[in-house]
Design a protein around this motif. Sequence first.
Motif, short mmCIF file in Angstrom:
data_model
loop_
_atom_site.label_atom_id
_atom_site.label_comp_id
_atom_site.label_asym_id
_atom_site.label_seq_id
_atom_site.Cartn_x
_atom_site.Cartn_y
_atom_site.Cartn_z
N GLU A 88 0.73 -0.97 0.04
CA GLU A 88 0.25 0.24 0.23
C GLU A 88 0.70 0.92 0.04
O GLU A 88 0.25 2.44 0.50
CB GLU A 88 -1.53 0.03 1.16
CG GLU A 88 -2.05 -1.16 1.37
CD GLU A 88 -3.61 -1.33 2.16
OE1 GLU A 88 -2.78 -0.23 3.04
OE2 GLU A 88 -3.86 -2.06 1.96
N GLU A 89 2.40 1.39 -0.43
CA GLU A 89 3.25 2.95 -0.49
C GLU A 89 2.95 2.89 -2.29
O GLU A 89 2.28 1.79 -3.14
CB GLU A 89 4.37 2.15 -0.10
CG GLU A 89 4.10 2.08 1.64
CD GLU A 89 4.14 2.66 2.19
OE1 GLU A 89 4.28 4.06 1.66
OE2 GLU A 89 3.65 3.13 3.15
N LEU A 90 3.65 3.73 -2.16
CA LEU A 90 3.97 4.40 -3.55
C LEU A 90 4.57 3.33 -4.63
O LEU A 90 5.64 3.13 -4.35
CB LEU A 90 4.17 5.58 -3.50
CG LEU A 90 3.15 6.91 -3.54
CD1 LEU A 90 3.64 8.30 -3.70
CD2 LEU A 90 2.06 6.60 -4.74
N ALA A 91 4.43 3.06 -6.10
CA ALA A 91 4.80 2.45 -6.86
C ALA A 91 5.43 3.26 -8.25
O ALA A 91 4.13 3.70 -8.68
CB ALA A 91 4.11 1.27 -7.40
N PHE A 92 6.66 3.84 -8.26
CA PHE A 92 6.70 3.57 -9.83
C PHE A 92 7.19 3.43 -10.83
O PHE A 92 7.76 2.65 -10.15
CB PHE A 92 7.97 4.92 -9.51
CG PHE A 92 7.63 6.52 -8.51
CD1 PHE A 92 6.46 6.95 -8.24
CD2 PHE A 92 8.14 6.03 -7.27
CE1 PHE A 92 6.37 8.47 -7.42
CE2 PHE A 92 7.94 6.40 -5.84
CZ PHE A 92 7.60 7.69 -6.29
N SER A 93 6.59 3.55 -12.38
CA SER A 93 6.89 3.34 -13.00
C SER A 93 7.42 3.61 -14.37
O SER A 93 7.16 5.44 -14.05
CB SER A 93 6.12 1.77 -14.01
OG SER A 93 5.25 2.44 -13.54
N TYR A 94 8.16 3.69 -15.15
CA TYR A 94 8.18 4.38 -16.52
C TYR A 94 8.55 3.52 -17.47
O TYR A 94 8.47 2.56 -18.05
CB TYR A 94 9.86 5.27 -15.83
CG TYR A 94 10.53 5.39 -15.09
CD1 TYR A 94 10.64 6.91 -14.88
CD2 TYR A 94 10.59 4.32 -13.67
CE1 TYR A 94 10.77 7.04 -12.78
CE2 TYR A 94 11.19 5.54 -12.25
CZ TYR A 94 11.21 5.94 -12.36
OH TYR A 94 11.58 6.81 -10.84
N SER A 95 7.66 4.39 -18.75
CA SER A 95 7.56 4.65 -19.66
C SER A 95 8.40 5.33 -20.76
O SER A 95 8.38 6.60 -20.54
CB SER A 95 6.12 3.82 -20.28
OG SER A 95 5.90 5.29 -20.20
N LYS A 96 8.47 4.54 -21.90
CA LYS A 96 9.57 5.42 -22.66
C LYS A 96 8.37 6.20 -24.06
O LYS A 96 7.72 6.06 -24.30
CB LYS A 96 10.63 4.75 -23.63
CG LYS A 96 11.57 5.34 -25.03
CD LYS A 96 12.80 5.66 -23.95
CE LYS A 96 13.82 6.45 -25.65
NZ LYS A 96 15.01 7.72 -24.19
#
Length: 98
Positions: A88-96
């Motif tokens: 239940e914590e923040l999750a970051f993802s990155y996409s080109k």
Amino acid sequence: MNISISENAEHWFKDEMEASPGDYVKFFARYGGSSPLHEGFSLGITKEIPDEIAVETVMDGVHFYIEERDIWFFDNHDLQVDTDPASEELAFSYSKNS
């Protein structure tokens, strides 16, 4: 470049950071840790009045932004912010970005 905030993440910001309409939440390059984009740097977050906004998304009156000086960290990637169902914590993802 874009910032996407999921509904779950929006609730996290309201609950954990007490973000309310008119507030500014900054994503910034932080020395230390690691990320999929840069070893030795990680993504930080804080509530802070902006200096020079490069990218901004507004949800329910809350401004989520990245300063011009931190845009290098994202290396032409969009930022997606969600929560991890297990922690239940923040999750970051990155996409080109295109």
